[in-house]
Design a protein around this motif. Structure first.
Motif, PDB file in Angstrom:
ATOM      1  N   LYS A  89       0.834  -1.213   0.000  1.00 35.00           N
ATOM      2  CA  LYS A  89       0.000   0.000   0.000  1.00 35.00           C
ATOM      3  C   LYS A  89       0.861   1.253   0.000  1.00 35.00           C
ATOM      4  CE  LYS A  89      -3.978  -2.056   2.275  1.00 35.00           C
ATOM      5  NZ  LYS A  89      -4.750  -2.166   3.516  1.00 35.00           N
ATOM      6  N   ASN A  90       1.878   1.270   0.841  1.00 35.79           N
ATOM      7  CA  ASN A  90       2.764   2.437   0.894  1.00 35.79           C
ATOM      8  C   ASN A  90       3.550   2.602  -0.405  1.00 35.79           C
ATOM      9  OD1 ASN A  90       1.977   3.150   3.482  1.00 35.79           O
ATOM     10  ND2 ASN A  90       3.542   1.881   4.431  1.00 35.79           N
ATOM     11  N   LYS A 103       1.189   3.795  -3.177  1.00 36.79           N
ATOM     12  CA  LYS A 103       0.750   5.157  -2.872  1.00 36.79           C
ATOM     13  C   LYS A 103       1.810   6.167  -3.323  1.00 36.79           C
ATOM     14  CE  LYS A 103      -0.781   8.100   0.935  1.00 36.79           C
ATOM     15  NZ  LYS A 103      -1.004   8.179   2.385  1.00 36.79           N
ATOM     16  N   SER A 104       3.067   5.846  -3.054  1.00 35.32           N
ATOM     17  CA  SER A 104       4.144   6.767  -3.446  1.00 35.32           C
ATOM     18  C   SER A 104       4.613   6.547  -4.884  1.00 35.32           C
ATOM     19  CB  SER A 104       5.321   6.657  -2.480  1.00 35.32           C
ATOM     20  OG  SER A 104       5.838   5.357  -2.468  1.00 35.32           O
ATOM     21  N   PRO A 139       2.416   5.342  -7.895  1.00 39.50           N
ATOM     22  CA  PRO A 139       1.147   4.827  -8.430  1.00 39.50           C
ATOM     23  C   PRO A 139       1.243   4.170  -9.807  1.00 39.50           C
ATOM     24  CG  PRO A 139       1.161   7.228  -8.424  1.00 39.50           C
ATOM     25  CD  PRO A 139       2.404   6.785  -7.715  1.00 39.50           C
ATOM     26  N   TYR A 173       1.296  -3.465  -7.778  1.00 44.06           N
ATOM     27  CA  TYR A 173      -0.092  -3.941  -7.772  1.00 44.06           C
ATOM     28  C   TYR A 173      -0.151  -5.461  -7.914  1.00 44.06           C
ATOM     29  CZ  TYR A 173      -1.323   0.955  -8.142  1.00 44.06           C
ATOM     30  OH  TYR A 173      -1.449   2.297  -7.900  1.00 44.06           O
TER      31      TYR A 173
END
Length: 181
Positions: free
Chosen positions: A105-106, A109-110, A112, A118
């Motif tokens: 997730k981190n 997030k940074s 994308p 993913y």
């Protein structure tokens, strides 16, 4: 292990280490951890050597050592997504899915546009039996790269687990899917 070292005592070639895992596992099973630790501490400061060491620790089921070693590399190179992926794989191997998902997730997030982030999210969510999250991550990977076979792979696995066999065996998924494990 008698691995080749350069003049700075850095390991030049890790093949002997990689090929010696069975012997090392036997030694560890017979309380010889100190032998391995003392020898690999010699001059292990470049990233390549530390990553090889972390993977070796992971293969030997020495999770804490693997995690500590790879985190040392990440601390020096926090922008290197491959290192973060390696740590995620270590968490997945140890079935520490929450830690792996937090790292994913981190990372996405940074970063994308990091397709493999993913894919790692889909893999982790799937192994944690969270099929909705698996679909989200796989679909995001495919939205970034329609040729991402891993995205199709995890969507197909979810659909198979949902017993949607017609979709699973559709020509599109079978054509684009490959076995990854």
């Amino acid at each position: 292990l008698n691995v080749p070292l350069d003049s700075n005592l850095n390991i030049i070639d890790t093949k002997k280490i990689d090929e010696s895992l069975k012997t090392i596992k036997y030694l560890i099973d017979n309380n010889a951890k100190i032998i391995l630790e003392e020898n690999v501490k010699l001059g292990c400061e470049d990233d390549f050597t530390l990553l090889s060491l972390a993977k070796t620790y992971s293969n030997l089921d020495m999770f804490e050592k693997a995690e500590k070693t790879i985190k040392k590399v990440i601390k020096r190179n926090p922008e290197n997504l491959d290192y973060i992926s390696d740590l995620t794989d270590i968490y997945i191997k140890e079935k520490l899915y929450d830690e792996a998902l937090n790292l994913v997730k981190n990372t996405v997030k940074s970063n994308p546009n990091y397709v493999y982030g993913y894919v790692l999210g889909a893999k982790t969510a799937y192994l944690n039996n969270d099929y909705n999250l698996t679909k989200e991550y796989a679909q995001e990977a495919l939205s970034l790269d329609m040729n991402c076979s891993e995205g199709y792979y995890y969507l197909a696995l979810v659909r198979l687990n949902e017993e949607d066999y017609d979709v699973y065996f559709s020509k599109t998924l079978v054509k684009n899917c490959k076995y990854l494990e």
